[in-house]
Design a protein around this motif. Structure first.
Motif, PDB file in Angstrom:
ATOM      1  N   PRO A   1       0.814  -1.223   0.000  1.00 22.20           N
ATOM      2  CA  PRO A   1       0.000   0.000   0.000  1.00 22.20           C
ATOM      3  C   PRO A   1       0.849   1.276   0.000  1.00 22.20           C
ATOM      4  CG  PRO A   1      -0.781  -1.541   1.679  1.00 22.20           C
ATOM      5  CD  PRO A   1       0.509  -2.079   1.148  1.00 22.20           C
ATOM      6  N   LEU A   2       1.967   1.259   0.714  1.00 26.29           N
ATOM      7  CA  LEU A   2       2.851   2.417   0.731  1.00 26.29           C
ATOM      8  C   LEU A   2       3.432   2.644  -0.665  1.00 26.29           C
ATOM      9  CD1 LEU A   2       4.472   4.687   2.078  1.00 26.29           C
ATOM     10  CD2 LEU A   2       6.174   2.951   2.729  1.00 26.29           C
ATOM     11  N   TYR A   3       3.904   1.594  -1.306  1.00 31.26           N
ATOM     12  CA  TYR A   3       4.469   1.736  -2.652  1.00 31.26           C
ATOM     13  C   TYR A   3       3.418   2.240  -3.644  1.00 31.26           C
ATOM     14  CZ  TYR A   3       8.890  -0.576  -1.441  1.00 31.26           C
ATOM     15  OH  TYR A   3      10.117  -0.898  -0.921  1.00 31.26           O
ATOM     16  N   LYS A   4       2.194   1.748  -3.516  1.00 28.39           N
ATOM     17  CA  LYS A   4       1.124   2.211  -4.405  1.00 28.39           C
ATOM     18  C   LYS A   4       0.887   3.707  -4.203  1.00 28.39           C
ATOM     19  CE  LYS A   4      -3.638   1.388  -5.774  1.00 28.39           C
ATOM     20  NZ  LYS A   4      -4.839   0.598  -5.588  1.00 28.39           N
TER      21      LYS A   4
ATOM     22  N   ILE B   1       1.533   9.364  -6.067  1.00 26.47           N
ATOM     23  CA  ILE B   1       2.053  10.718  -5.836  1.00 26.47           C
ATOM     24  C   ILE B   1       3.045  11.084  -6.929  1.00 26.47           C
ATOM     25  CG2 ILE B   1       3.469  12.132  -4.285  1.00 26.47           C
ATOM     26  CD1 ILE B   1       2.131  10.524  -1.949  1.00 26.47           C
ATOM     27  N   GLU B   2       3.930  10.157  -7.283  1.00 24.93           N
ATOM     28  CA  GLU B   2       4.902  10.414  -8.354  1.00 24.93           C
ATOM     29  C   GLU B   2       4.205  10.720  -9.675  1.00 24.93           C
ATOM     30  OE1 GLU B   2       7.567   7.051  -8.467  1.00 24.93           O
ATOM     31  OE2 GLU B   2       8.394   7.566  -6.507  1.00 24.93           O
ATOM     32  N   ALA B   3       3.157   9.981  -9.974  1.00 23.64           N
ATOM     33  CA  ALA B   3       2.438  10.179 -11.239  1.00 23.64           C
ATOM     34  C   ALA B   3       1.798  11.567 -11.307  1.00 23.64           C
ATOM     35  CB  ALA B   3       1.378   9.096 -11.418  1.00 23.64           C
ATOM     36  N   LYS B   4       1.312  12.053 -10.168  1.00 20.11           N
ATOM     37  CA  LYS B   4       0.623  13.353 -10.158  1.00 20.11           C
ATOM     38  C   LYS B   4       1.559  14.527  -9.901  1.00 20.11           C
ATOM     39  CE  LYS B   4      -3.889  11.709  -8.671  1.00 20.11           C
ATOM     40  NZ  LYS B   4      -4.936  11.775  -7.638  1.00 20.11           N
ATOM     41  N   TYR B   5       2.521  14.329  -8.983  1.00 19.45           N
ATOM     42  CA  TYR B   5       3.291  15.480  -8.498  1.00 19.45           C
ATOM     43  C   TYR B   5       4.808  15.343  -8.635  1.00 19.45           C
ATOM     44  CZ  TYR B   5      -1.257  16.152  -6.334  1.00 19.45           C
ATOM     45  OH  TYR B   5      -2.602  16.285  -6.115  1.00 19.45           O
TER      46      TYR B   5
ATOM     47  N   ILE C   1       8.672  12.989  -8.258  1.00 21.41           N
ATOM     48  CA  ILE C   1       9.460  12.209  -7.304  1.00 21.41           C
ATOM     49  C   ILE C   1       9.735  12.970  -6.004  1.00 21.41           C
ATOM     50  CG2 ILE C   1      11.723  12.823  -8.229  1.00 21.41           C
ATOM     51  CD1 ILE C   1      12.486   9.821  -7.773  1.00 21.41           C
ATOM     52  N   HIS C   2       9.878  14.296  -6.085  1.00 21.18           N
ATOM     53  CA  HIS C   2      10.169  15.052  -4.856  1.00 21.18           C
ATOM     54  C   HIS C   2       8.973  15.038  -3.899  1.00 21.18           C
ATOM     55  CE1 HIS C   2      14.093  16.203  -6.153  1.00 21.18           C
ATOM     56  NE2 HIS C   2      13.603  16.651  -7.303  1.00 21.18           N
ATOM     57  N   ALA C   3       7.767  15.097  -4.452  1.00 18.27           N
ATOM     58  CA  ALA C   3       6.568  15.002  -3.614  1.00 18.27           C
ATOM     59  C   ALA C   3       6.469  13.614  -2.991  1.00 18.27           C
ATOM     60  CB  ALA C   3       5.327  15.314  -4.437  1.00 18.27           C
ATOM     61  N   SER C   4       6.843  12.609  -3.756  1.00 19.35           N
ATOM     62  CA  SER C   4       6.852  11.239  -3.246  1.00 19.35           C
ATOM     63  C   SER C   4       7.860  11.105  -2.104  1.00 19.35           C
ATOM     64  CB  SER C   4       7.197  10.284  -4.398  1.00 19.35           C
ATOM     65  OG  SER C   4       7.248   8.967  -3.974  1.00 19.35           O
ATOM     66  N   GLN C   5       9.017  11.703  -2.269  1.00 21.36           N
ATOM     67  CA  GLN C   5      10.045  11.668  -1.226  1.00 21.36           C
ATOM     68  C   GLN C   5       9.552  12.385   0.034  1.00 21.36           C
ATOM     69  OE1 GLN C   5      13.796  13.381  -2.414  1.00 21.36           O
ATOM     70  NE2 GLN C   5      14.870  12.435  -0.718  1.00 21.36           N
ATOM     71  N   ASP C   6       8.909  13.523  -0.132  1.00 21.79           N
ATOM     72  CA  ASP C   6       8.354  14.246   1.024  1.00 21.79           C
ATOM     73  C   ASP C   6       7.334  13.389   1.762  1.00 21.79           C
ATOM     74  OD1 ASP C   6       9.915  16.465   0.451  1.00 21.79           O
ATOM     75  OD2 ASP C   6       8.281  17.573  -0.532  1.00 21.79           O
ATOM     76  N   TYR C   7       6.476  12.699   1.005  1.00 20.39           N
ATOM     77  CA  TYR C   7       5.480  11.830   1.617  1.00 20.39           C
ATOM     78  C   TYR C   7       6.158  10.711   2.409  1.00 20.39           C
ATOM     79  CZ  TYR C   7       1.566   8.721   2.355  1.00 20.39           C
ATOM     80  OH  TYR C   7       0.626   7.917   2.949  1.00 20.39           O
ATOM     81  N   LEU C   8       7.177  10.094   1.816  1.00 22.04           N
ATOM     82  CA  LEU C   8       7.889   9.005   2.498  1.00 22.04           C
ATOM     83  C   LEU C   8       8.511   9.490   3.801  1.00 22.04           C
ATOM     84  CD1 LEU C   8       8.919   6.080   2.563  1.00 22.04           C
ATOM     85  CD2 LEU C   8      10.865   6.833   1.172  1.00 22.04           C
ATOM     86  N   ILE C   9       9.125  10.651   3.773  1.00 23.96           N
ATOM     87  CA  ILE C   9       9.747  11.218   4.979  1.00 23.96           C
ATOM     88  C   ILE C   9       8.686  11.444   6.065  1.00 23.96           C
ATOM     89  CG2 ILE C   9      10.881  13.281   5.920  1.00 23.96           C
ATOM     90  CD1 ILE C   9      12.370  13.425   3.137  1.00 23.96           C
ATOM     91  N   LYS C  10       7.560  12.036   5.676  1.00 24.93           N
ATOM     92  CA  LYS C  10       6.485  12.290   6.647  1.00 24.93           C
ATOM     93  C   LYS C  10       5.887  10.987   7.162  1.00 24.93           C
ATOM     94  CE  LYS C  10       5.415  16.821   4.808  1.00 24.93           C
ATOM     95  NZ  LYS C  10       4.581  17.592   3.896  1.00 24.93           N
TER      96      LYS C  10
END
Length: 189
Positions: A131-134, A139-143, A145-154
């Protein structure tokens, strides 16, 4: 135990619980060495693998941010363990817990590539990470890789864990692979 094809899991290749896939690459990720189990699982011959980029086995379900994290870590001389979904030559997939380590030339002591040790990922880890990878892929598709990285950090902050703690807990590794190789490196240095 030998490699098994599990037809009940939609083309998943079930890995041997004991055997490991081994590979080494140069600093750009080009494969320099593979063990026979790598070919057995991936469906690629040794000849096809050697000289190919390691991402030949990258599954499109893997979020790009995970490979950014991996490269950032190993380029900074930090080993990293990851839960990875890989793709075989025939399109089937297999889940692994992968340990990446930077390797050094024994004489010059300069970095000359990377070692990857892959073994079967625990089913509970796969269920937890999918579920996390999905979410990261969406997030990567819409915004990007940096947004995806921010989400992972949070996400990790919310879990109250570092990335290493999170993966170790999921895989119940407790850094055994990492500790094993630290010991080997100390003995051979």
């Amino acid at each position: 135990m030998t490699l098994q094809k599990n037809h009940n899991l939609s083309h998943e290749i079930v890995l041997d619980d004991v055997k490991c896939i081994l590979s080494t690459t140069d600093l750009k990720g080009t494969i320099k060495y593979t063990n026979p189990y790598f070919s057995e699982v991936s469906g690629y011959s040794k000849k096809e693998l050697l000289g190919s980029p390691h991402n030949i086995i990258r599954h499109p379900d893997m979020p790009k941010v995970m490979f950014k994290l991996m490269w950032d870590r190993i380029k900074d001389d930090n080993n990293v363990s990851m839960i990875v979904k890989n793709r075989a030559k025939d399109g089937k997939y297999y889940w692994v817990t992968t340990f990446f380590e930077k390797k050094y030339h024994p004489v010059t002591k300069e970095s000359d590539g990377y070692l990857a040790i892959l073994h079967a990922a625990p089913k509970n880890a796969i269920r937890a990470i999918e579920p996390l990878y999905k979410r990261l892929r969406n997030i990567e598709a819409k915004y990007g890789i940096h947004a995806s990285q921010d989400y992972l950090i949070k996400y990790l902050m919310k879990e109250g864990k570092t990335y290493d703690q999170y993966v170790a807990e999921l895989t119940q590794q407790k850094n055994l692979v990492s500790e094993f190789f630290k010991t080997i490196n100390k003995l051979t240095s």
